[in-house]
Design a protein around this motif. Sequence first.
Motif, PDB file in Angstrom:
ATOM      1  N   GLU A  79      -7.278  34.897 -17.302  1.00 40.11           N
ATOM      2  CA  GLU A  79      -6.983  33.460 -17.799  1.00 40.11           C
ATOM      3  C   GLU A  79      -5.320  33.789 -18.044  1.00 40.11           C
ATOM      4  O   GLU A  79      -4.558  32.668 -17.677  1.00 40.11           O
ATOM      5  CB  GLU A  79      -7.587  33.052 -18.715  1.00 40.11           C
ATOM      6  N   CYS A  80      -5.100  34.641 -18.838  1.00 42.82           N
ATOM      7  CA  CYS A  80      -3.543  34.564 -19.507  1.00 42.82           C
ATOM      8  C   CYS A  80      -2.742  34.819 -18.141  1.00 42.82           C
ATOM      9  O   CYS A  80      -1.743  33.912 -18.197  1.00 42.82           O
ATOM     10  CB  CYS A  80      -3.545  35.680 -20.206  1.00 42.82           C
ATOM     11  N   ALA A  81      -3.003  35.774 -17.171  1.00 43.05           N
ATOM     12  CA  ALA A  81      -2.202  35.897 -15.979  1.00 43.05           C
ATOM     13  C   ALA A  81      -2.138  34.673 -15.213  1.00 43.05           C
ATOM     14  O   ALA A  81      -0.907  34.071 -14.788  1.00 43.05           O
ATOM     15  CB  ALA A  81      -2.667  36.968 -15.268  1.00 43.05           C
ATOM     16  N   ALA A  82      -3.266  33.815 -14.996  1.00 42.85           N
ATOM     17  CA  ALA A  82      -3.282  32.622 -14.338  1.00 42.85           C
ATOM     18  C   ALA A  82      -2.000  31.801 -14.956  1.00 42.85           C
ATOM     19  O   ALA A  82      -1.565  30.934 -13.998  1.00 42.85           O
ATOM     20  CB  ALA A  82      -4.677  31.978 -14.062  1.00 42.85           C
ATOM     21  N   GLY A  89       2.921  44.937 -14.973  1.00 40.54           N
ATOM     22  CA  GLY A  89       1.710  45.541 -14.768  1.00 40.54           C
ATOM     23  C   GLY A  89       1.176  46.267 -16.113  1.00 40.54           C
ATOM     24  O   GLY A  89      -0.115  46.115 -16.381  1.00 40.54           O
ATOM     25  N   ARG A  90       1.655  46.905 -16.908  1.00 38.54           N
ATOM     26  CA  ARG A  90       1.201  47.443 -18.123  1.00 38.54           C
ATOM     27  C   ARG A  90       0.840  46.349 -19.122  1.00 38.54           C
ATOM     28  O   ARG A  90      -0.265  46.552 -19.778  1.00 38.54           O
ATOM     29  CB  ARG A  90       2.326  48.252 -18.720  1.00 38.54           C
ATOM     30  N   LEU A  91       1.535  45.101 -18.933  1.00 35.89           N
ATOM     31  CA  LEU A  91       1.191  44.018 -19.955  1.00 35.89           C
ATOM     32  C   LEU A  91      -0.092  43.761 -19.541  1.00 35.89           C
ATOM     33  O   LEU A  91      -1.141  43.409 -20.278  1.00 35.89           O
ATOM     34  CB  LEU A  91       2.144  42.885 -19.855  1.00 35.89           C
ATOM     35  N   LEU A  92      -0.420  43.470 -18.152  1.00 35.83           N
ATOM     36  CA  LEU A  92      -1.774  42.981 -17.522  1.00 35.83           C
ATOM     37  C   LEU A  92      -2.787  43.859 -17.806  1.00 35.83           C
ATOM     38  O   LEU A  92      -4.047  43.231 -18.076  1.00 35.83           O
ATOM     39  CB  LEU A  92      -1.512  42.458 -16.000  1.00 35.83           C
ATOM     40  N   ALA A  93      -2.471  45.095 -18.032  1.00 36.31           N
ATOM     41  CA  ALA A  93      -3.733  46.222 -18.350  1.00 36.31           C
ATOM     42  C   ALA A  93      -4.096  46.108 -19.884  1.00 36.31           C
ATOM     43  O   ALA A  93      -4.841  46.809 -20.220  1.00 36.31           O
ATOM     44  CB  ALA A  93      -3.188  47.479 -17.861  1.00 36.31           C
ATOM     45  N   GLN A 140      -5.679  44.300 -34.473  1.00 39.32           N
ATOM     46  CA  GLN A 140      -4.914  43.044 -34.951  1.00 39.32           C
ATOM     47  C   GLN A 140      -3.714  42.867 -34.282  1.00 39.32           C
ATOM     48  O   GLN A 140      -2.837  42.619 -34.941  1.00 39.32           O
ATOM     49  CB  GLN A 140      -4.898  42.985 -36.762  1.00 39.32           C
ATOM     50  N   ALA A 141      -3.570  42.994 -32.955  1.00 37.28           N
ATOM     51  CA  ALA A 141      -2.468  42.841 -32.304  1.00 37.28           C
ATOM     52  C   ALA A 141      -2.695  41.244 -31.639  1.00 37.28           C
ATOM     53  O   ALA A 141      -3.037  41.157 -30.524  1.00 37.28           O
ATOM     54  CB  ALA A 141      -2.392  43.831 -31.215  1.00 37.28           C
ATOM     55  N   ALA A 142      -1.885  40.293 -32.593  1.00 38.40           N
ATOM     56  CA  ALA A 142      -1.975  38.990 -32.166  1.00 38.40           C
ATOM     57  C   ALA A 142      -1.292  38.703 -30.808  1.00 38.40           C
ATOM     58  O   ALA A 142      -1.684  37.506 -30.163  1.00 38.40           O
ATOM     59  CB  ALA A 142      -1.501  38.263 -33.127  1.00 38.40           C
ATOM     60  N   GLY A 143      -0.409  39.380 -30.510  1.00 36.93           N
ATOM     61  CA  GLY A 143       0.294  39.046 -29.276  1.00 36.93           C
ATOM     62  C   GLY A 143      -0.257  39.491 -27.920  1.00 36.93           C
ATOM     63  O   GLY A 143       0.386  38.846 -26.656  1.00 36.93           O
ATOM     64  N   ARG A 144      -1.336  39.982 -27.659  1.00 34.68           N
ATOM     65  CA  ARG A 144      -1.793  40.521 -26.450  1.00 34.68           C
ATOM     66  C   ARG A 144      -1.906  39.468 -25.475  1.00 34.68           C
ATOM     67  O   ARG A 144      -1.487  39.608 -24.294  1.00 34.68           O
ATOM     68  CB  ARG A 144      -3.149  41.082 -26.595  1.00 34.68           C
ATOM     69  N   ALA A 145      -2.443  38.355 -25.718  1.00 35.33           N
ATOM     70  CA  ALA A 145      -2.740  37.322 -24.715  1.00 35.33           C
ATOM     71  C   ALA A 145      -1.470  36.630 -24.240  1.00 35.33           C
ATOM     72  O   ALA A 145      -1.149  36.311 -23.117  1.00 35.33           O
ATOM     73  CB  ALA A 145      -3.542  36.129 -25.357  1.00 35.33           C
ATOM     74  N   ALA A 146      -0.356  36.366 -25.172  1.00 34.97           N
ATOM     75  CA  ALA A 146       0.774  36.030 -25.026  1.00 34.97           C
ATOM     76  C   ALA A 146       1.611  36.832 -23.877  1.00 34.97           C
ATOM     77  O   ALA A 146       2.115  36.494 -22.881  1.00 34.97           O
ATOM     78  CB  ALA A 146       1.769  35.548 -26.092  1.00 34.97           C
ATOM     79  N   LEU A 193       3.077  36.436 -19.893  1.00 37.60           N
ATOM     80  CA  LEU A 193       4.276  37.043 -19.325  1.00 37.60           C
ATOM     81  C   LEU A 193       3.921  38.125 -18.198  1.00 37.60           C
ATOM     82  O   LEU A 193       4.574  37.902 -17.145  1.00 37.60           O
ATOM     83  CB  LEU A 193       5.283  37.902 -20.383  1.00 37.60           C
ATOM     84  N   GLY A 194       3.119  38.968 -18.260  1.00 37.87           N
ATOM     85  CA  GLY A 194       2.580  39.743 -17.163  1.00 37.87           C
ATOM     86  C   GLY A 194       2.480  39.151 -15.940  1.00 37.87           C
ATOM     87  O   GLY A 194       2.706  39.407 -14.790  1.00 37.87           O
TER      88      GLY A 194
END
Length: 229
Positions: A117-120, A173-177, A187-193, A197-198
Amino acid sequence: MLVAAAVCPHPPLLVPQVAGAAAPELDALRAACATAVGSLLDARPDVLAVAGGADVTASFPGDAAGTLRPWGPDVRVGPGDAVLPLSLTIGRWLLEGTRVLPVLRFEAVGFDAPPDECAATGRLIAGSAPRVALLVMGDGSARRTEKAPGYIHPGAVPYDEMLAGALASGDAGRLLALDPALARELQAAGRAAFQVLGGAAREAPPPAAELLYDDAPYGVGYFVARWTW
């Protein structure tokens, strides 16, 4: 198509009125954010999208506003109703006072949104205009040190080192993974954001990438990066 992207963190203390006497502690971070945002404007985009994590996924118009009242003084940004979540409020604050802005859009992505969903969302942003710039608001792990909101986790530093490497190299690619379960544990709040970007950059050529800031002054991983094409 995506012509420029930047990553900045979104602590309320980034705003000097909120930080008060502690404001100078984040001067280097503020300067890095200003440089990254300047790169977006230098790319002369038709649309500048701001994406950041929130409790609920939602889209907001370019005149949407935010307030930092829950974190101290009623610092308000934007001309419209104060509806933006914290990440997008800080993003809007970073844009305040800059030169003439392009068309703005704000995208909140749920903290628990699945990677697809984030990638889309990222792909939709990248395809929304001939020249698109993307400002991504996201933090790393909040379990880095004893100062952190969460207690120390042995995986926090390796996770943030991996993030820093991906941002420094422009590796979509590493961000999408990124693993949502691990991000939640750390508690890494930025994962979805970051995965927005990915998705936005996945089909683009490799960018010229630069990591402008990588530190954890309050036990939370803060990164500033810029990607250009």
